[in-house]
Design an enzyme around this catalytic site. Structure first.
Site, PDB file in Angstrom:
ATOM      1  N   CYS A 176       0.792  -1.223   0.000  1.00  0.00           N
ATOM      2  CA  CYS A 176       0.000   0.000   0.000  1.00  0.00           C
ATOM      3  C   CYS A 176       0.829   1.280   0.000  1.00  0.00           C
ATOM      4  O   CYS A 176       0.272   2.378  -0.054  1.00  0.00           O
ATOM      5  CB  CYS A 176      -0.953  -0.013   1.186  1.00  0.00           C
ATOM      6  SG  CYS A 176      -1.911  -1.533   1.281  1.00  0.00           S
ATOM      7  N   HIS A 307      -2.298   8.294   5.317  1.00  0.00           N
ATOM      8  CA  HIS A 307      -2.628   6.942   4.875  1.00  0.00           C
ATOM      9  C   HIS A 307      -4.071   6.644   5.274  1.00  0.00           C
ATOM     10  O   HIS A 307      -4.841   6.135   4.470  1.00  0.00           O
ATOM     11  CB  HIS A 307      -1.654   5.938   5.487  1.00  0.00           C
ATOM     12  CG  HIS A 307      -1.779   4.567   4.917  1.00  0.00           C
ATOM     13  ND1 HIS A 307      -1.586   4.299   3.582  1.00  0.00           N
ATOM     14  CD2 HIS A 307      -2.087   3.371   5.505  1.00  0.00           C
ATOM     15  CE1 HIS A 307      -1.768   3.006   3.360  1.00  0.00           C
ATOM     16  NE2 HIS A 307      -2.078   2.424   4.512  1.00  0.00           N
ATOM     17  N   HIS A 342      -9.709   1.957  -0.095  1.00  0.00           N
ATOM     18  CA  HIS A 342      -8.287   1.615  -0.042  1.00  0.00           C
ATOM     19  C   HIS A 342      -7.945   0.941  -1.361  1.00  0.00           C
ATOM     20  O   HIS A 342      -8.228  -0.241  -1.567  1.00  0.00           O
ATOM     21  CB  HIS A 342      -8.001   0.690   1.133  1.00  0.00           C
ATOM     22  CG  HIS A 342      -6.538   0.601   1.456  1.00  0.00           C
ATOM     23  ND1 HIS A 342      -5.557   0.801   0.507  1.00  0.00           N
ATOM     24  CD2 HIS A 342      -5.877   0.325   2.610  1.00  0.00           C
ATOM     25  CE1 HIS A 342      -4.368   0.662   1.059  1.00  0.00           C
ATOM     26  NE2 HIS A 342      -4.530   0.380   2.344  1.00  0.00           N
TER      27      HIS A 342
END
Length: 422
Positions: A176, A307, A342
């Protein structure tokens, strides 16, 4: 175990690197115009997942890309033998090239690099191949079916789509944080003189394997992703791509290009302290590495694109790391995953594009779906509605499983005479 890497701060005479083109595919819009409008409006792209069967899972919601016609978007890459994530990467790269006002010949005449970050590569194709194998047995494993599963095809798909040859390519699988890793690689290549341009970013497609993994970890939110909220319950998986066209400042000014932002620097590190949980001190170190690399003081940062996954552990740890660096008055800190989900390897790339849009257009995108800020996340999250603001420098965070952290600093471009350009 700890490893850290960052290029030394800008040296006298170092080439400056600017962002002149963006390509975005997301659940809130395809193309930079739709993506910008979605961010400004605080649009939430949550819906039912239809690309695979979610029967038996606690939730079937996520952030799917809609309205994407690969055959219409792509000129050279054929959709039939190509996985969905590669289609996304190639299409977003063409969008970025068009947005920069460039053509393929311009790229071919100059040495360049293509770096695409990903979490899953073409795992979605492996899911489909597994389903076929259950019915057909070994006959399912054809050259064509296996060809669609290659992770390296994401960067190669960009190269094929744009008809490039004299170019360095790599697909970065640092989960990620991979989009920021890719941006850092392109920044280094241009600043060092190894390349004149870089197409960098990340791409991933929704797939059953990753969805099942997060579900088994108990990290899938039942309704919406709510970063930094007292009632947050987890993330929602998403898909998409973000590709950025980087070039030298000299090149951009010579051709009269519109500059979104300057890439000021970045930092990356890996603490390897836990398979899934971020480590506060390591994240703080990574932020400091990026600030040092960019020659930026903490008080100069106007906005942090976090994030911000909406999981209890990530959000409190990330905010604690931010406050370790910035003290009791950190910059506004927003979580765009509330809007776009996400998107795994595309997450920090789309975050970087959102950061550049904030600098270019003078607004702060909101943290959507917000109710009450968690007392353990004491920051201004810009809840639910974007605000106009004079945004000069943005920090874009990417935190990944395995302790892979990457932070990129973007800033308003100043002309060689020191004038801000907007």
């Amino acid at each position: 175990m700890s490893a850290a890497r960052t290029t030394a701060g800008p040296a006298a005479g170092a080439r400056r690197v600017v962002l002149t083109g963006c390509g975005a595919l997301s659940s809130i819009g395809n193309g930079i115009a739709e993506f910008t409008e979605g961010l400004r409006a605080g649009r939430v792209g949550t819906g039912d997942i239809t690309v695979f069967d979610t029967t038996g899972f606690p939730s079937g919601r996520g952030h799917q890309v809609h309205g994407f016609d690969a055959a219409a978007r792509l000129r050279r890459v054929r959709p039939e033998p190509t996985g969905r994530a590669t289609q996304f990467a190639a299409a977003a790269a063409r969008m970025a090239l068009d947005d920069a006002g460039l053509d393929e010949d311009w790229l071919r005449e100059r040495r360049g690099t293509v770096v695409v970050g990903t979490t899953d590569g073409e795992v979605g194709e492996l899911d489909l191949l597994t389903e076929s194998a259950l019915t057909l047995g070994l006959a399912a494993f054809t050259g064509a079916s296996l060809g669609r599963t290659a992770t390296g095809s994401l960067a190669l798909g960009v190269v094929r789509e744009l008809g490039l040859s004299d170019v360095e390519t790599s697909t970065v699988a640092t989960a990620c944080a991979a989009g920021n890793y890719a941006i850092g690689a392109g920044f280094d290549a241009i600043r060092s003189g190894r390349a004149e341009w870089a197409l960098v970013g990340g791409a991933d497609a929704l797939n059953r394997k990753t969805f099942a993994g997060f579900a088994r970890l108990g990290l899938i939110a039942p309704d919406e992703c709510r970063p930094f909220d007292a009632e947050r319950r987890g993330l929602l998986t998403g898909e998409g791509a973000g590709l950025l066209l980087l070039e030298t400042e000299e090149s951009a000014l010579a051709r009269g290009a519109e500059i979104y932002a300057e890439v000021l620097g970045y930092g990356i590190n890996c603490d390897a302290s836990h398979p899934t949980a971020p480590e506060r001190d390591s994240v703080a170190r990574c932020i400091r590495l990026a600030l040092e690399n960019a020659s930026v003081k903490p008080e100069e940062v106007d906005l942090i694109s976090a994030h911000g996954t909406g999981t209890p552990t990530n959000d409190t740890t990330e905010i604690a790391a931010i406050r370790q660096v910035y003290g009791d008055r950190p910059p506004r800190t927003v979580g765009v995953k509330a809007m776009i989900g996400h998107t795994m390897g595309a997450a920090s790339a789309l975050g970087a594009i959102a950061s550049a849009l904030a600098v270019r257009h003078g607004f702060v995108p909101p943290t959507a779906n917000h109710r009450t800020t968690d007392p353990d996340c004491p920051v201004d999250v810009v809840p639910n509605a974007s605000v106009d603001a004079d945004v000069r420098i943005v920090q874009n965070n990417g935190l990944a499983f395995g302790g892979n952290n990457a932070v990129v600093l973007l800033g308003r471009h100043k002309s060689p005479r020191g004038e801000s350009v907007r």
